[in-house]
Design an enzyme around this catalytic site. Structure first.
Site, PDB file in Angstrom:
ATOM      1  N   CYS A 153      -8.143   7.007   5.423  1.00 56.12           N
ATOM      2  CA  CYS A 153      -9.422   6.411   5.015  1.00 56.12           C
ATOM      3  C   CYS A 153     -10.597   7.354   5.229  1.00 56.12           C
ATOM      4  CB  CYS A 153      -9.688   5.134   5.810  1.00 56.12           C
ATOM      5  SG  CYS A 153      -8.496   3.822   5.546  1.00 56.12           S
ATOM      6  N   VAL A 157     -13.211   8.246   2.314  1.00 51.82           N
ATOM      7  CA  VAL A 157     -14.576   7.700   2.330  1.00 51.82           C
ATOM      8  C   VAL A 157     -15.609   8.810   2.122  1.00 51.82           C
ATOM      9  CG1 VAL A 157     -16.325   6.639   3.811  1.00 51.82           C
ATOM     10  CG2 VAL A 157     -14.046   5.629   3.657  1.00 51.82           C
TER      11      VAL A 157
END
Length: 523
Positions: A153, A157
């Site tokens: 992640c 991101v």
């Protein structure tokens, strides 16, 4: 303390002893601010009602006990299936510790996977420096023939560009220009572990074949490609090889971790063992065709194989149970020109014999099941072939097209008349279903044991026993070596399911002079 070197006890029954009970009671009184037991029981009972289920199914922004894992987990498994390949995750170290531990607990094997340990500074300035150091160190320390890169992640991101980072690492001499580093972007906040496997395989296939198609010709090798998808039953890799050998078919499993995840205890550590070779993936476009063993979770791979390799990719279901295995083998025969053969015909006959023997005990039994899209679809079909009724069918990461297909399969059999299909739902939804429309058995991974425990807490008559099929299975040993595909897999699943039914019957009928009129020696 009651523990001693001569009498070491595990937590059960150790924690039942007075000194531990006193210590636990003191902890509750001093720190937990526990509600009265009567209030706890009142709320528990409310969570078993239809009123609560209606509220539960209105949840939109909260997941409770998901029936799926995240993308990088799947990418790691895919990479492990290639010869001398080191899975490399661009992201935080904690994520990789989770992936390794997850597989450790399921396979009971060491799992090699590295991280470039992105921290706060990388989250602000980007993780390119981490990748430079990480690729160079991983290659030098572990000497893989290939490093397969995926992301967590954090990297997604902030928008880290794997293609640019890997290209720059080669340009600046951290790794050689011709050293293979396929990659896939695998953000955990979308998709699931099956999506991650699909993305990683497409990335590896793209790396080795996209720009090397000039001399490729469909059918030139005379081989057949089999793409397993996210598969954790090691017996399924072996049964596929055996069935193809029985037919005289030269087949290649594209990603095969069955050796590296099942190494012997002979005093030698094997960081790498077996797997699909680089030559085999390079040669894959020359095959007669490519079959997706779990087509619902291989959407990106199928698109690449069709558009780049120019393979037709037959429309098949997962080869699980009787009918879907028949269809698979007939299609293999059609593609290759090889007959199914006497050995597999004999095996099929034995499966039919087993199904006939056990039909009496399974007919009309009601099941709730959950898991991955293809697995659940194949198992649902097989349960109906056995005369079972899959009343709750749940797949957390499936889409509306899968639901429509699943409903059509259920509608094709009288055993599916009372079934409900749930997508985008988690195991807390399944818990409600097990209370409000009770099945006889729950089929799924280890996480279902909490549902089974909760149903028993309400009362023995409400208990829904768990039959462990799927992934992960943490609390039982060696089930990952079993088989669920082909006739052999159907035999093993049938054995597991019918004996769970008979164990339950024995449990219910062993009351001395009360229910033991049906506590029979012969079933």
């Amino acid at each position: 303390m009651s523990q001693s070197v001569d009498n070491i006890k595990p937590s059960y029954p150790l924690f039942l002893e007075d000194e531990y009970q006193d210590m636990l009671a003191k902890k509750r009184d001093d720190f937990e601010e526990k509600h009265p037991q009567a209030k706890i029981d009142e709320v528990f009972q409310w969570t078993t009602t239809e009123e609560y289920q209606e509220l539960n199914f209105q949840r939109e922004a909260l997941t409770v006990n998901p029936a799926k894992a995240c993308q990088p987990l799947g990418s790691v498994l895919c990479a492990l299936g290639f010869e001398k390949t080191l899975p490399y995750v661009h992201g935080s170290q904690g994520c990789v510790a989770y992936f390794r531990t997850y597989f450790n607990r399921h396979f009971k094997e060491p799992v090699s996977c590295v991280s470039d340990s992105m921290t706060e500074d990388a989250a602000v300035f980007g993780g390119q420096k981490n990748m430079f150091d990480g690729l160079e160190n991983a290659k030098a320390l572990y000497k893989p023939a290939m490093i397969a890169v995926s992301t967590t992640c954090m990297a997604e991101v902030i928008g880290d560009d794997l293609n640019a980072f890997i290209g720059n690492a080669k340009k600046e001499g951290h790794i050689d220009q011709d050293y293979p580093v396929p990659f896939a972007h695998t953000p955990s906040f979308v998709g699931s572990h099956t999506t991650g496997w699909d993305n990683m395989f497409e990335g590896i296939a793209r790396y080795f074949t996209l720009n090397f198609m000039e001399d490729k010709e469909v059918g030139k090798s005379g081989k057949l490609n089999l793409v397993p998808g996210f598969e954790t039953y090691l017996g399924n890799f072996r049964v596929m090889k055996r069935m193809m050998a029985d037919m005289g078919v030269d087949a290649t499993l594209l990603s095969d971790p069955s050796e590296v995840l099942d190494t012997p205890a002979d005093g030698q550590f094997r960081m790498y063992e077996g797997g699909t070779t680089m030559d085999e993936i390079k040669d894959a476009p020359n095959a007669l065709n490519t079959i997706m063993l779990q087509p619902w979770q291989l959407v990106k791979t199928e698109k690449f194989v069709k558009n780049t390799w120019k393979h037709e990719v037959p429309k098949l279901k997962i080869p699980m149970g009787l009918e879907y295995t028949d269809e698979f083998l007939m299609k293999v025969s059609e593609i290759t020109g090889k007959p199914v053969g006497a050995a597999l015909e004999l095996e099929r006959g034995r499966l039919v014999d087993m199904m006939t023997d056990s039909h009496t005990w399974l007919h009309g039994k009601k099941f709730a099941l959950y898991g991955d899209a293809d697995f659940v679809m194949g198992l649902t079909k097989f349960l109906m072939e056995l005369g079972g009724e899959p009343i709750h069918v749940l797949c957390h990461h499936a889409n509306k097209r899968w639901k429509k297909e699943m409903e059509a399969i259920l509608a094709s059999s009288p055993y599916g008349a009372d079934s409900e299909v749930h997508i985008g739902k988690d195991l807390w939804h399944m818990r409600s279903l097990c209370f409000t429309k009770k099945p006889d058995f729950l089929i799924g991974n280890s996480y279902g044991k909490e549902i089974s425990r909760d149903t028993l807490y309400k009362g023995k008559e409400f208990e829904v026993p768990l039959i462990r099929l799927g992934f992960p299975i943490f609390d039982r040993h060696h089930l990952h070596r079993q088989t669920t595909l082909g006739y052999e897999g159907a035999m093993q699943m049938l054995t597991t399911i019918v004996n769970a039914v008979l164990d339950r019957l024995d449990d219910e009928t062993r009351g001395m002079q009360t229910t033991d009129f049906n506590y029979d020696l012969v079933r």
